[in-house]
Design a protein around this motif. Structure first.
Motif, PDB file in Angstrom:
ATOM      1  N   ILE A  25     -37.297 -23.967  -0.046  1.00  0.00           N
ATOM      2  CA  ILE A  25     -37.829 -23.135   1.036  1.00  0.00           C
ATOM      3  C   ILE A  25     -36.671 -22.685   1.924  1.00  0.00           C
ATOM      4  O   ILE A  25     -35.627 -23.323   1.993  1.00  0.00           O
ATOM      5  N   HIS A  26     -36.868 -21.577   2.604  1.00  0.00           N
ATOM      6  CA  HIS A  26     -35.840 -21.021   3.469  1.00  0.00           C
ATOM      7  C   HIS A  26     -35.698 -21.856   4.737  1.00  0.00           C
ATOM      8  O   HIS A  26     -36.658 -22.469   5.207  1.00  0.00           O
ATOM      9  N   ILE A  27     -34.518 -21.841   5.293  1.00  0.00           N
ATOM     10  CA  ILE A  27     -34.235 -22.642   6.481  1.00  0.00           C
ATOM     11  C   ILE A  27     -35.035 -22.146   7.686  1.00  0.00           C
ATOM     12  O   ILE A  27     -35.374 -22.930   8.582  1.00  0.00           O
ATOM     13  N   ALA A  28     -35.363 -20.855   7.716  1.00  0.00           N
ATOM     14  CA  ALA A  28     -36.103 -20.305   8.856  1.00  0.00           C
ATOM     15  C   ALA A  28     -37.481 -20.950   8.970  1.00  0.00           C
ATOM     16  O   ALA A  28     -37.987 -21.151  10.083  1.00  0.00           O
ATOM     17  N   GLN A  30     -38.192 -24.022   8.133  1.00  0.00           N
ATOM     18  CA  GLN A  30     -38.003 -25.379   8.650  1.00  0.00           C
ATOM     19  C   GLN A  30     -37.731 -25.374  10.149  1.00  0.00           C
ATOM     20  O   GLN A  30     -38.084 -26.319  10.850  1.00  0.00           O
ATOM     21  N   LEU A  31     -37.119 -24.315  10.645  1.00  0.00           N
ATOM     22  CA  LEU A  31     -36.742 -24.257  12.059  1.00  0.00           C
ATOM     23  C   LEU A  31     -37.816 -23.627  12.935  1.00  0.00           C
ATOM     24  O   LEU A  31     -37.592 -23.426  14.122  1.00  0.00           O
ATOM     25  N   PHE A  93     -45.421 -28.768   7.892  1.00  0.00           N
ATOM     26  CA  PHE A  93     -45.026 -27.440   8.380  1.00  0.00           C
ATOM     27  C   PHE A  93     -44.664 -26.469   7.254  1.00  0.00           C
ATOM     28  O   PHE A  93     -44.716 -25.258   7.447  1.00  0.00           O
ATOM     29  N   GLU A  94     -44.314 -26.974   6.060  1.00  0.00           N
ATOM     30  CA  GLU A  94     -43.977 -26.076   4.954  1.00  0.00           C
ATOM     31  C   GLU A  94     -45.158 -25.206   4.535  1.00  0.00           C
ATOM     32  O   GLU A  94     -44.979 -24.155   3.923  1.00  0.00           O
ATOM     33  N   HIS A  95     -46.357 -25.653   4.847  1.00  0.00           N
ATOM     34  CA  HIS A  95     -47.566 -24.931   4.442  1.00  0.00           C
ATOM     35  C   HIS A  95     -48.127 -24.071   5.568  1.00  0.00           C
ATOM     36  O   HIS A  95     -49.249 -23.568   5.449  1.00  0.00           O
ATOM     37  N   LEU A  96     -47.377 -23.900   6.654  1.00  0.00           N
ATOM     38  CA  LEU A  96     -47.848 -23.128   7.797  1.00  0.00           C
ATOM     39  C   LEU A  96     -46.899 -21.975   8.096  1.00  0.00           C
ATOM     40  O   LEU A  96     -45.707 -22.046   7.817  1.00  0.00           O
TER      41      LEU A  96
END
Length: 158
Positions: A25-28, A30-31, A93-96
């Motif tokens: 997944i992209h870092i954006a 995660q942040l 949060f990866e699913h949101l």
């Protein structure tokens, strides 16, 4: 083969990633910061198995009610028989992702506030209610060459 009733049954295409979007997944994402009261869209990432919500919630929009270090609590409406139940689920949060469903509404509020402030300075009363599209004003079509089309009567060829 017998029919499957598993937790992820029927999700072959629903949980698959788009073309050329496989991998980490992209870092954006995660942040991204989620705050209580935010509207979020639940989009399941099939590559991340932890914190994955049930397939029913894929594509649903909810409101954040709790934020933990690795998960976010979301309130989602679920239709059940003759009523709507507010379901509270915790999703990683990866699913949101932040929802854009309220952006137009918030933009309209800001514009209306500016219009009201300008009207107050001018001493006028302004209605900011949305109006449905009205009929066009009548107008006359003018032109140098107007072509009239006369229909040809049907005639049998045999």
């Amino acid at each position: 083969m017998p029919h499957a009733y598993g937790y992820r049954a029927g999700t072959r295409h629903k949980f698959s990633k788009p073309f050329k979007q496989h991998g980490a997944i992209h870092i954006a994402r995660q942040l991204t910061n989620f705050h209580i009261g935010d509207y979020v869209d639940i989009i399941v990432d099939g590559a991340i198995h932890k914190g994955m919500p049930h397939k029913y919630y894929h594509g649903r929009t909810g409101r954040v009610f709790n934020v933990n270090p690795r998960s976010v609590g979301v309130v989602v409406n679920k239709n059940f028989r003759n009523r709507i139940i507010k379901k509270r689920i915790h999703v990683r949060f990866e699913h949101l992702r932040q929802s854009t469903s309220r952006l137009d509404f918030l933009k309209r509020i800001k514009e209306n506030d500016k219009l009201k402030a300008a009207a107050r300075k001018a001493g006028n009363i302004l209605s900011t209610k949305r109006q449905p599209p009205q009929q066009r004003e009548e107008h006359l079509i003018t032109g140098k060459t107007i072509k009239y089309q006369h229909p040809v009567e049907y005639s049998e060829t045999w």
